[in-house]
Design a protein around this motif. Sequence first.
Motif, PDB file in Angstrom:
ATOM      1  N   CYS A  88       0.954  -1.019  -0.109  1.00  0.00           N
ATOM      2  CA  CYS A  88       0.212  -0.182  -0.413  1.00  0.00           C
ATOM      3  C   CYS A  88       0.996   1.377  -0.357  1.00  0.00           C
ATOM      4  O   CYS A  88       2.317   1.024  -0.189  1.00  0.00           O
ATOM      5  CB  CYS A  88      -0.801   0.387   1.287  1.00  0.00           C
ATOM      6  N   GLN A  89       0.174   2.383  -0.003  1.00  0.00           N
ATOM      7  CA  GLN A  89       0.791   3.288  -0.209  1.00  0.00           C
ATOM      8  C   GLN A  89       0.827   4.030   1.231  1.00  0.00           C
ATOM      9  O   GLN A  89       1.515   5.037   1.433  1.00  0.00           O
ATOM     10  CB  GLN A  89       0.782   4.717  -0.770  1.00  0.00           C
TER      11      GLN A  89
ATOM     12  N   CYS B 196       2.159  -0.786   6.404  1.00  0.00           N
ATOM     13  CA  CYS B 196       1.232  -2.030   4.969  1.00  0.00           C
ATOM     14  C   CYS B 196       2.658  -3.393   5.317  1.00  0.00           C
ATOM     15  O   CYS B 196       3.962  -3.048   5.114  1.00  0.00           O
ATOM     16  CB  CYS B 196       1.268  -0.978   4.362  1.00  0.00           C
ATOM     17  N   PRO B 197       2.568  -4.399   4.905  1.00  0.00           N
ATOM     18  CA  PRO B 197       3.922  -4.987   4.456  1.00  0.00           C
ATOM     19  C   PRO B 197       4.506  -4.619   3.210  1.00  0.00           C
ATOM     20  O   PRO B 197       3.881  -4.622   2.314  1.00  0.00           O
ATOM     21  CB  PRO B 197       2.313  -6.418   4.319  1.00  0.00           C
TER      22      PRO B 197
ATOM     23  N   ILE C 192      13.331 -11.244   2.344  1.00  0.00           N
ATOM     24  CA  ILE C 192      12.864 -10.528   3.999  1.00  0.00           C
ATOM     25  C   ILE C 192      11.157  -9.533   3.538  1.00  0.00           C
ATOM     26  O   ILE C 192      10.987  -9.578   2.819  1.00  0.00           O
ATOM     27  CB  ILE C 192      13.796  -9.774   4.034  1.00  0.00           C
ATOM     28  N   ILE C 193      10.248 -10.606   4.410  1.00  0.00           N
ATOM     29  CA  ILE C 193       8.720 -10.159   4.559  1.00  0.00           C
ATOM     30  C   ILE C 193       8.891  -9.446   5.485  1.00  0.00           C
ATOM     31  O   ILE C 193       8.582 -10.007   6.877  1.00  0.00           O
ATOM     32  CB  ILE C 193       7.975 -11.216   4.375  1.00  0.00           C
ATOM     33  N   LYS C 194       7.902  -8.624   5.705  1.00  0.00           N
ATOM     34  CA  LYS C 194       7.655  -7.808   7.070  1.00  0.00           C
ATOM     35  C   LYS C 194       6.448  -7.728   7.003  1.00  0.00           C
ATOM     36  O   LYS C 194       5.525  -6.773   5.680  1.00  0.00           O
ATOM     37  CB  LYS C 194       8.828  -6.391   6.546  1.00  0.00           C
ATOM     38  N   ASP C 195       5.414  -7.670   8.386  1.00  0.00           N
ATOM     39  CA  ASP C 195       4.117  -7.534   8.500  1.00  0.00           C
ATOM     40  C   ASP C 195       3.909  -6.000   9.015  1.00  0.00           C
ATOM     41  O   ASP C 195       4.713  -5.273   9.436  1.00  0.00           O
ATOM     42  CB  ASP C 195       3.749  -8.479   9.248  1.00  0.00           C
TER      43      ASP C 195
ATOM     44  N   GLY D  95       5.634  -5.187  12.962  1.00  0.00           N
ATOM     45  CA  GLY D  95       6.748  -5.354  13.148  1.00  0.00           C
ATOM     46  C   GLY D  95       7.661  -7.121  12.682  1.00  0.00           C
ATOM     47  O   GLY D  95       8.798  -7.077  12.935  1.00  0.00           O
ATOM     48  N   GLY D  96       6.830  -8.019  12.852  1.00  0.00           N
ATOM     49  CA  GLY D  96       6.840  -9.720  12.783  1.00  0.00           C
ATOM     50  C   GLY D  96       8.001  -9.240  11.061  1.00  0.00           C
ATOM     51  O   GLY D  96       8.218  -8.442  10.184  1.00  0.00           O
ATOM     52  N   LYS D  97       8.968 -10.562  10.758  1.00  0.00           N
ATOM     53  CA  LYS D  97       9.755 -10.114   9.831  1.00  0.00           C
ATOM     54  C   LYS D  97      10.502 -12.189   9.939  1.00  0.00           C
ATOM     55  O   LYS D  97      10.365 -12.947  10.682  1.00  0.00           O
ATOM     56  CB  LYS D  97      10.857  -9.636  10.221  1.00  0.00           C
TER      57      LYS D  97
END
Length: 56
Positions: A10-11, A15-16, A26-29, A32-34
Amino acid sequence: MKGLIKLTLCQNGCCPTVEFDTDSVIIKDDFGGKVSLTTAQFKILLDRCVNNEGEA
């Protein structure tokens, strides 16, 4: 691949995101999860998704 590629879902400020580097993804939610994956692990994940072989 040269440098870091960062995709944002998203802008807005929070956002993820998915970050692609030379040898990692690396996927971040939003909270703060990673999750860090090697590019080989990410390719396996994509292959299973495309072939619909994931867990139910």
